[in-house]
Design a protein around this motif. Structure first.
Motif, PDB file in Angstrom:
ATOM      1  N   LEU A   3      45.751  37.101  36.725  1.00 21.18           N
ATOM      2  CA  LEU A   3      44.445  36.558  36.320  1.00 21.18           C
ATOM      3  C   LEU A   3      43.307  37.301  37.028  1.00 21.18           C
ATOM      4  CD1 LEU A   3      43.268  33.251  35.376  1.00 21.18           C
ATOM      5  CD2 LEU A   3      42.476  33.791  37.647  1.00 21.18           C
ATOM      6  N   HIS A   4      43.536  37.584  38.312  1.00 18.96           N
ATOM      7  CA  HIS A   4      42.483  38.256  39.087  1.00 18.96           C
ATOM      8  C   HIS A   4      42.263  39.678  38.577  1.00 18.96           C
ATOM      9  CE1 HIS A   4      40.686  39.389  43.239  1.00 18.96           C
ATOM     10  NE2 HIS A   4      39.761  39.032  42.371  1.00 18.96           N
ATOM     11  N   ARG A   5      43.356  40.369  38.243  1.00 15.98           N
ATOM     12  CA  ARG A   5      43.197  41.741  37.741  1.00 15.98           C
ATOM     13  C   ARG A   5      42.391  41.742  36.441  1.00 15.98           C
ATOM     14  NH1 ARG A   5      46.298  44.887  40.994  1.00 15.98           N
ATOM     15  NH2 ARG A   5      47.957  43.738  42.036  1.00 15.98           N
ATOM     16  N   ARG A   6      42.584  40.704  35.621  1.00 16.00           N
ATOM     17  CA  ARG A   6      41.842  40.644  34.345  1.00 16.00           C
ATOM     18  C   ARG A   6      40.366  40.347  34.557  1.00 16.00           C
ATOM     19  NH1 ARG A   6      46.268  37.839  32.476  1.00 16.00           N
ATOM     20  NH2 ARG A   6      45.229  35.833  32.697  1.00 16.00           N
ATOM     21  N   HIS A   7      40.071  39.544  35.563  1.00 14.38           N
ATOM     22  CA  HIS A   7      38.703  39.021  35.665  1.00 14.38           C
ATOM     23  C   HIS A   7      37.915  39.543  36.867  1.00 14.38           C
ATOM     24  CE1 HIS A   7      39.161  36.308  32.315  1.00 14.38           C
ATOM     25  NE2 HIS A   7      40.353  35.978  32.787  1.00 14.38           N
ATOM     26  N   ARG A   8      38.504  40.455  37.657  1.00 16.94           N
ATOM     27  CA  ARG A   8      37.808  40.933  38.854  1.00 16.94           C
ATOM     28  C   ARG A   8      36.429  41.499  38.483  1.00 16.94           C
ATOM     29  NH1 ARG A   8      38.388  42.463  44.028  1.00 16.94           N
ATOM     30  NH2 ARG A   8      40.612  42.427  44.376  1.00 16.94           N
TER      31      ARG A   8
ATOM     32  N   ALA B 274      31.763  37.143  42.392  1.00 20.77           N
ATOM     33  CA  ALA B 274      32.026  37.690  43.733  1.00 20.77           C
ATOM     34  C   ALA B 274      32.743  36.665  44.630  1.00 20.77           C
ATOM     35  CB  ALA B 274      30.710  38.116  44.383  1.00 20.77           C
ATOM     36  N   PHE B 275      32.387  35.382  44.461  1.00 20.66           N
ATOM     37  CA  PHE B 275      33.014  34.341  45.290  1.00 20.66           C
ATOM     38  C   PHE B 275      34.508  34.235  44.976  1.00 20.66           C
ATOM     39  CE2 PHE B 275      29.606  31.915  47.483  1.00 20.66           C
ATOM     40  CZ  PHE B 275      28.517  32.641  47.018  1.00 20.66           C
ATOM     41  N   LEU B 276      34.799  34.207  43.660  1.00 25.88           N
ATOM     42  CA  LEU B 276      36.209  34.100  43.268  1.00 25.88           C
ATOM     43  C   LEU B 276      36.980  35.338  43.711  1.00 25.88           C
ATOM     44  CD1 LEU B 276      38.334  32.402  41.816  1.00 25.88           C
ATOM     45  CD2 LEU B 276      37.784  33.623  39.712  1.00 25.88           C
ATOM     46  N   ASP B 277      36.360  36.512  43.591  1.00 23.18           N
ATOM     47  CA  ASP B 277      37.035  37.743  44.034  1.00 23.18           C
ATOM     48  C   ASP B 277      37.391  37.654  45.516  1.00 23.18           C
ATOM     49  OD1 ASP B 277      36.880  38.911  41.581  1.00 23.18           O
ATOM     50  OD2 ASP B 277      35.119  40.146  42.009  1.00 23.18           O
ATOM     51  N   ALA B 278      36.412  37.249  46.339  1.00 26.04           N
ATOM     52  CA  ALA B 278      36.657  37.178  47.795  1.00 26.04           C
ATOM     53  C   ALA B 278      37.721  36.123  48.107  1.00 26.04           C
ATOM     54  CB  ALA B 278      35.355  36.859  48.519  1.00 26.04           C
ATOM     55  N   PHE B 279      37.657  35.021  47.369  1.00 24.81           N
ATOM     56  CA  PHE B 279      38.632  33.943  47.585  1.00 24.81           C
ATOM     57  C   PHE B 279      40.052  34.426  47.253  1.00 24.81           C
ATOM     58  CE2 PHE B 279      41.144  30.478  45.788  1.00 24.81           C
ATOM     59  CZ  PHE B 279      41.102  29.542  46.824  1.00 24.81           C
TER      60      PHE B 279
ATOM     61  N   ARG C 228      44.002  32.281  30.395  1.00 24.80           N
ATOM     62  CA  ARG C 228      44.565  33.598  30.090  1.00 24.80           C
ATOM     63  C   ARG C 228      43.577  34.423  29.248  1.00 24.80           C
ATOM     64  NH1 ARG C 228      49.466  36.432  29.309  1.00 24.80           N
ATOM     65  NH2 ARG C 228      50.691  34.932  30.449  1.00 24.80           N
ATOM     66  N   HIS C 229      42.949  33.735  28.282  1.00 20.67           N
ATOM     67  CA  HIS C 229      42.042  34.483  27.400  1.00 20.67           C
ATOM     68  C   HIS C 229      40.578  34.123  27.614  1.00 20.67           C
ATOM     69  CE1 HIS C 229      45.560  36.085  25.561  1.00 20.67           C
ATOM     70  NE2 HIS C 229      46.024  34.851  25.318  1.00 20.67           N
ATOM     71  N   ALA C 230      40.344  33.072  28.404  1.00 25.42           N
ATOM     72  CA  ALA C 230      38.941  32.681  28.639  1.00 25.42           C
ATOM     73  C   ALA C 230      38.578  32.976  30.086  1.00 25.42           C
ATOM     74  CB  ALA C 230      38.793  31.190  28.362  1.00 25.42           C
ATOM     75  N   GLU C 231      37.303  33.089  30.354  1.00 25.85           N
ATOM     76  CA  GLU C 231      36.873  33.344  31.734  1.00 25.85           C
ATOM     77  C   GLU C 231      37.143  32.101  32.583  1.00 25.85           C
ATOM     78  OE1 GLU C 231      32.911  34.855  34.044  1.00 25.85           O
ATOM     79  OE2 GLU C 231      33.153  35.284  31.918  1.00 25.85           O
ATOM     80  N   PRO C 232      37.778  32.275  33.755  1.00 27.45           N
ATOM     81  CA  PRO C 232      38.094  31.077  34.552  1.00 27.45           C
ATOM     82  C   PRO C 232      36.840  30.435  35.126  1.00 27.45           C
ATOM     83  CG  PRO C 232      38.727  33.093  35.716  1.00 27.45           C
ATOM     84  CD  PRO C 232      38.232  33.520  34.381  1.00 27.45           C
TER      85      PRO C 232
END
Ligand code: HEM
Length: 396
Positions: free
Chosen positions: A62-67, A71-76, A26-30
């Motif tokens: 989580l995605h909205r926070r870290h987008r 790039a890989f995680l975004d596409a996934f 939640r507060h750290a980068e995944p």
């Protein structure tokens, strides 16, 4: 397929474990790969369509926070969350942006990637205990033929995702995200992804042939078109592979793929544009309504037919090039006929997942041509087949 209370308990336990992990970030980068692997495990257990609302909501937040950070995680996550975000289409069903990122990172061309995707089908089906021996052997044989034809030297021991140290190989393993738990959906996704790679390869070849024609390099142009003929012929193997699926298996996952259809394939429509200018009827039909970005590229785009017509205006076309173009046109007609028969066997009278009438739409598509050859041979004889008004028709 019915869901037992044991299944439900298992599913909830999976959700809770994953939700706990998401909470940790939640507060750290995944850790992108770790998160994607956990989500994929859940997808493979339940099917993408059945991921719990709570899980999808947590992933979305989580995605909205870290987008923008990976790039890989975004596409996934764009693929996993597509239905929830009302963006479920061919691109997101097949996770194509992620496939492209993996391909770029592996440093392989589209054709090589199609072989890797089919090698993955080999791996998947060889281990399978769900198919009868005959179906499994046939499927494995078709996939192996494709790999051998495209990349005879490919190391089949390269198993995507098996080498813990190779990050990109791990991501490769996460590019198949079935919507169901139907066994056959995995290889179907891989066959469609491989087809996308085939269309990308064909577009590259036709664009290169056009450029060669513009520069007057006839031999190069002929070689490029011939290569496209070979690539198209090999694509027929992918249809043979898909034909090993029973209609019942297809319908078991198709109920969840509504809205995603290969009519939205940008790669296929780009290939069409690379060959010739589509008729206004085609360009303003549902075929191109489904690919607005590609339709926007059409005006002013050079294509093979134009370059060929310009060449013919200066003198007779080279016989070998003409022959190669005729072979490619005929190969495309065969491809469409096989596709039509396959769709008729699987779908019957049902509408398409891209909301066309289905099989009748595909029957009309049989009348489309890749190349506008008529202008290239102004003095040619009209085709003798009833219903075909083309001059110097390459097929009949
Ligand atoms: C079970 C197998 C398949 C069925 C039942 C099927 C059915 C259909 C249908 C009904 C359409 C019309 C659009 C729509 O309403 O969805 C379509 C379009 C299309 N399909 Fe398939 N298809 C199958 C497999 C494949 C495969 C393996 C490919 C390979 C790429 C493919 C490529 C295409 C393409 C490129 C179009 C767009 C055609 C155009 O706009 O001219 N299909 N398919």
């Amino acid at each position: 397929m019915s869901t037992t209370s044991a299944d439900r308990t298992d599913r909830q336990a999976g959700d809770v474990g994953l939700l706990g992990e998401i909470e940790r970030w939640r507060h750290a980068e995944p850790e992108a790969l770790r998160l994607a692997r956990l989500v994929t495990d859940e997808v493979r257990r339940t099917g993408r369509h059945h991921l719990a609302d709570g899980l999808l909501g947590a992933l979305d937040a989580l995605h909205r926070r870290h987008r923008g950070r990976d790039a890989f995680l975004d596409a996934f996550l764009d693929a996993v969350l597509a239905r929830r975000r009302d963006r479920f289409r061919n691109q997101t069903y097949l996770a194509l942006p992620l496939v492209e990122l993996v391909r770029a990172d592996l440093g392989v061309d589209a054709e090589h990637m199609s072989a890797l995707l089919m090698a993955d089908v080999l791996r998947y089906e060889r281990r399978s205990t769900q198919l009868d021996d005959r179906t499994r052997d046939t499927r494995v044989r078709h996939a192996a033929h494709f790999v051998a034809a495209v990349r005879p030297v490919l190391d089949l021991n390269w198993l995507p995702g098996d080498r813990a140290d190779a990050v990109v190989e791990q991501w490769f393993g996460l590019t198949a995200l079935p919507v169901s738990i139907e066994h056959d959906e995995y290889f179907f996704i891989r066959a469609l992804q491989a087809h996308e790679m085939v269309f990308t390869t064909l577009t590259d070849e036709l664009r290169a042939a056009t450029q060669a024609l513009r520069l007057g390099y006839l031999t190069t142009a002929t070689a490029r078109v011939r290569r496209a003929v070979d690539v198209f012929d090999r694509a027929a193997m992918l249809f043979r592979l898909v034909a090993t699926m029973r209609p019942a298996a297809f319908h078991a996952f198709r109920q969840y793929t509504e809205g995603a259809s290969a009519i939205q394939s940008e790669a296929y429509k780009r290939f069409e544009l690379a060959c010739g200018t589509p008729s206004a009827q085609r360009l303003f039909s549902e075929a191109f309504d489904n690919v607005p970005a590609v339709r926007a590229e059409a005006p002013g785009l050079d294509n093979f037919s134009r370059a060929w017509q310009d060449l013919c205006a200066r003198g007779p076309a080279a016989a070998e090039l003409t022959r190669a173009v005729e072979q490619l046109e005929a190969g495309h007609q065969r491809w469409k006929t096989t596709h039509y028969s396959l769709a008729a066997a699987m779908l019957g009278s049902a509408h398409g997942s891209g909301y066309t009438e289905g099989v009748p739409y595909l029957r009309r598509c049989l009348e489309n041509w890749l190349f506008d050859l008529d202008a290239a041979a102004p003095g040619g004889e009209p085709c003798c087949q009833p219903g075909c008004s083309r001059v110097t028709c390459p097929v009949h």
